[in-house]
Write a protein that holds these residues in place. Structure first.
Motif, PDB file in Angstrom:
ATOM      1  N   THR A  19       8.047  24.813   6.961  1.00 13.56           N
ATOM      2  CA  THR A  19       8.275  23.905   7.909  1.00 13.56           C
ATOM      3  C   THR A  19       7.179  23.152   8.501  1.00 13.56           C
ATOM      4  OG1 THR A  19      10.404  25.393   8.594  1.00 13.56           O
ATOM      5  CG2 THR A  19       9.822  23.410   9.862  1.00 13.56           C
ATOM      6  N   VAL A  20       7.243  22.082   8.410  1.00 11.12           N
ATOM      7  CA  VAL A  20       6.284  21.093   8.897  1.00 11.12           C
ATOM      8  C   VAL A  20       6.764  19.972   9.775  1.00 11.12           C
ATOM      9  CG1 VAL A  20       4.121  19.450   8.447  1.00 11.12           C
ATOM     10  CG2 VAL A  20       4.745  21.224   6.837  1.00 11.12           C
ATOM     11  N   ALA A  21       6.658  20.232  11.136  1.00 15.49           N
ATOM     12  CA  ALA A  21       7.016  19.370  12.256  1.00 15.49           C
ATOM     13  C   ALA A  21       8.553  19.307  11.988  1.00 15.49           C
ATOM     14  CB  ALA A  21       6.340  18.152  12.233  1.00 15.49           C
ATOM     15  N   GLY A  22       9.078  20.357  11.769  1.00  8.83           N
ATOM     16  CA  GLY A  22      10.576  20.142  11.755  1.00  8.83           C
ATOM     17  C   GLY A  22      11.261  19.692  10.504  1.00  8.83           C
ATOM     18  N   HIS A  23      10.395  19.526   9.548  1.00  7.01           N
ATOM     19  CA  HIS A  23      10.800  19.208   8.166  1.00  7.01           C
ATOM     20  C   HIS A  23      10.800  20.297   7.419  1.00  7.01           C
ATOM     21  CE1 HIS A  23      11.577  16.782   4.635  1.00  7.01           C
ATOM     22  NE2 HIS A  23      10.273  17.308   4.167  1.00  7.01           N
ATOM     23  N   ALA A  36       3.438  16.272   3.347  1.00  6.05           N
ATOM     24  CA  ALA A  36       4.288  16.201   4.600  1.00  6.05           C
ATOM     25  C   ALA A  36       3.296  16.659   6.000  1.00  6.05           C
ATOM     26  CB  ALA A  36       5.169  17.599   4.292  1.00  6.05           C
ATOM     27  N   VAL A  37       2.222  17.288   5.591  1.00  6.86           N
ATOM     28  CA  VAL A  37       1.385  17.364   6.772  1.00  6.86           C
ATOM     29  C   VAL A  37       0.648  15.937   6.969  1.00  6.86           C
ATOM     30  CG1 VAL A  37      -0.927  18.503   7.594  1.00  6.86           C
ATOM     31  CG2 VAL A  37       0.886  19.844   6.543  1.00  6.86           C
ATOM     32  N   ARG A  38       0.280  15.407   6.220  1.00  4.97           N
ATOM     33  CA  ARG A  38      -0.244  14.004   6.194  1.00  4.97           C
ATOM     34  C   ARG A  38       0.677  12.945   6.995  1.00  4.97           C
ATOM     35  NH1 ARG A  38      -1.802  13.148   1.088  1.00  4.97           N
ATOM     36  NH2 ARG A  38      -3.915  14.255   1.568  1.00  4.97           N
ATOM     37  N   SER A  39       1.951  13.019   6.709  1.00  7.72           N
ATOM     38  CA  SER A  39       2.943  12.141   7.164  1.00  7.72           C
ATOM     39  C   SER A  39       3.390  12.569   8.610  1.00  7.72           C
ATOM     40  CB  SER A  39       3.945  11.738   6.270  1.00  7.72           C
ATOM     41  OG  SER A  39       4.864  12.679   6.131  1.00  7.72           O
ATOM     42  N   ARG A  40       3.539  13.716   8.594  1.00  9.00           N
ATOM     43  CA  ARG A  40       4.427  14.279   9.920  1.00  9.00           C
ATOM     44  C   ARG A  40       3.332  14.982  10.926  1.00  9.00           C
ATOM     45  NH1 ARG A  40       9.909  14.929   9.239  1.00  9.00           N
ATOM     46  NH2 ARG A  40      10.384  14.315   7.127  1.00  9.00           N
ATOM     47  N   ALA A  41       2.133  15.669  10.400  1.00  6.75           N
ATOM     48  CA  ALA A  41       1.151  16.140  11.294  1.00  6.75           C
ATOM     49  C   ALA A  41      -0.218  15.874  10.826  1.00  6.75           C
ATOM     50  CB  ALA A  41       1.588  17.538  11.330  1.00  6.75           C
ATOM     51  N   PRO A  42      -0.529  14.717  11.034  1.00  9.22           N
ATOM     52  CA  PRO A  42      -2.153  14.439  10.499  1.00  9.22           C
ATOM     53  C   PRO A  42      -2.985  14.995  11.379  1.00  9.22           C
ATOM     54  CG  PRO A  42      -0.756  12.471  11.438  1.00  9.22           C
ATOM     55  CD  PRO A  42       0.250  13.455  11.322  1.00  9.22           C
ATOM     56  N   HIS A  43      -2.802  15.476  12.631  1.00 13.87           N
ATOM     57  CA  HIS A  43      -3.824  16.066  13.287  1.00 13.87           C
ATOM     58  C   HIS A  43      -4.369  17.166  12.672  1.00 13.87           C
ATOM     59  CE1 HIS A  43       0.092  17.278  14.711  1.00 13.87           C
ATOM     60  NE2 HIS A  43      -0.688  18.545  15.392  1.00 13.87           N
ATOM     61  N   LEU A  44      -3.263  17.882  12.215  1.00 14.73           N
ATOM     62  CA  LEU A  44      -3.712  19.375  11.885  1.00 14.73           C
ATOM     63  C   LEU A  44      -4.850  19.077  10.600  1.00 14.73           C
ATOM     64  CD1 LEU A  44      -0.370  21.007  11.617  1.00 14.73           C
ATOM     65  CD2 LEU A  44      -2.033  21.250  13.200  1.00 14.73           C
ATOM     66  N   LEU A  45      -4.484  18.020   9.674  1.00  9.00           N
ATOM     67  CA  LEU A  45      -5.656  17.692   8.736  1.00  9.00           C
ATOM     68  C   LEU A  45      -7.110  17.692   9.078  1.00  9.00           C
ATOM     69  CD1 LEU A  45      -3.729  15.834   6.003  1.00  9.00           C
ATOM     70  CD2 LEU A  45      -4.431  18.211   5.866  1.00  9.00           C
ATOM     71  N   ARG A  46      -6.992  16.630  10.253  1.00  7.89           N
ATOM     72  CA  ARG A  46      -8.313  16.289  10.933  1.00  7.89           C
ATOM     73  C   ARG A  46      -8.909  17.750  11.549  1.00  7.89           C
ATOM     74  NH1 ARG A  46      -5.117  11.808  12.526  1.00  7.89           N
ATOM     75  NH2 ARG A  46      -4.732  13.003  14.361  1.00  7.89           N
ATOM     76  N   ALA A  47      -7.863  18.490  12.127  1.00  9.80           N
ATOM     77  CA  ALA A  47      -8.482  19.751  12.729  1.00  9.80           C
ATOM     78  C   ALA A  47      -9.289  20.631  11.659  1.00  9.80           C
ATOM     79  CB  ALA A  47      -7.415  20.567  13.645  1.00  9.80           C
ATOM     80  N   ALA A  48      -8.480  20.666  10.627  1.00 11.76           N
ATOM     81  CA  ALA A  48      -8.891  21.845   9.556  1.00 11.76           C
ATOM     82  C   ALA A  48      -9.938  21.001   8.842  1.00 11.76           C
ATOM     83  CB  ALA A  48      -7.822  21.760   8.350  1.00 11.76           C
ATOM     84  N   ARG A  49     -10.341  19.634   8.694  1.00 15.00           N
ATOM     85  CA  ARG A  49     -11.521  19.129   8.236  1.00 15.00           C
ATOM     86  C   ARG A  49     -12.715  19.323   9.138  1.00 15.00           C
ATOM     87  NH1 ARG A  49      -9.945  13.809   7.864  1.00 15.00           N
ATOM     88  NH2 ARG A  49      -8.397  14.564   6.474  1.00 15.00           N
ATOM     89  N   ASN A  50     -12.264  19.300  10.523  1.00 18.07           N
ATOM     90  CA  ASN A  50     -13.460  19.446  11.542  1.00 18.07           C
ATOM     91  C   ASN A  50     -14.001  20.794  11.673  1.00 18.07           C
ATOM     92  OD1 ASN A  50     -13.739  16.899  12.132  1.00 18.07           O
ATOM     93  ND2 ASN A  50     -12.206  17.017  13.996  1.00 18.07           N
ATOM     94  N   ALA A  51     -12.973  21.894  11.382  1.00 12.48           N
ATOM     95  CA  ALA A  51     -13.450  23.324  11.415  1.00 12.48           C
ATOM     96  C   ALA A  51     -14.291  23.595  10.170  1.00 12.48           C
ATOM     97  CB  ALA A  51     -12.252  24.052  11.628  1.00 12.48           C
ATOM     98  N   SER A  52     -13.800  23.070   8.828  1.00 16.06           N
ATOM     99  CA  SER A  52     -14.659  23.397   7.831  1.00 16.06           C
ATOM    100  C   SER A  52     -15.919  22.849   7.723  1.00 16.06           C
ATOM    101  CB  SER A  52     -13.902  22.974   6.573  1.00 16.06           C
ATOM    102  OG  SER A  52     -13.727  21.423   6.503  1.00 16.06           O
TER     103      SER A  52
END
Length: 55
Positions: A19-23, A36-52
């Motif tokens: 489930t990604v942001a209710g989807h 789904a993450v890119r379209s519904r919760a892009p902030h998670l990709l940015r956070a993962a990229r910053n952490a890595s």
């Protein structure tokens, strides 16, 4: 098990359900989850990229 997930995958507890942001997606591919993450919760990709980049 969450009732929403059980309803989504027709009570089949062995099917991967994401489930990604209710989807909800049943047995999604990596591409489907990423899209789904890119379209519904892009902030998670940015956070993962910053952490890595800081690890």
């Amino acid at each position: 098990m969450f009732a929403g997930i059980a309803a989504t995958n027709l009570e089949n507890e062995t099917v991967p359900t994401v489930t990604v942001a209710g989807h909800a997606m049943v047995n999604p591919s990596k591409r489907q989850v990423t899209d789904a993450v890119r379209s519904r919760a892009p902030h998670l990709l940015r956070a993962a990229r910053n952490a890595s980049s800081h690890g």
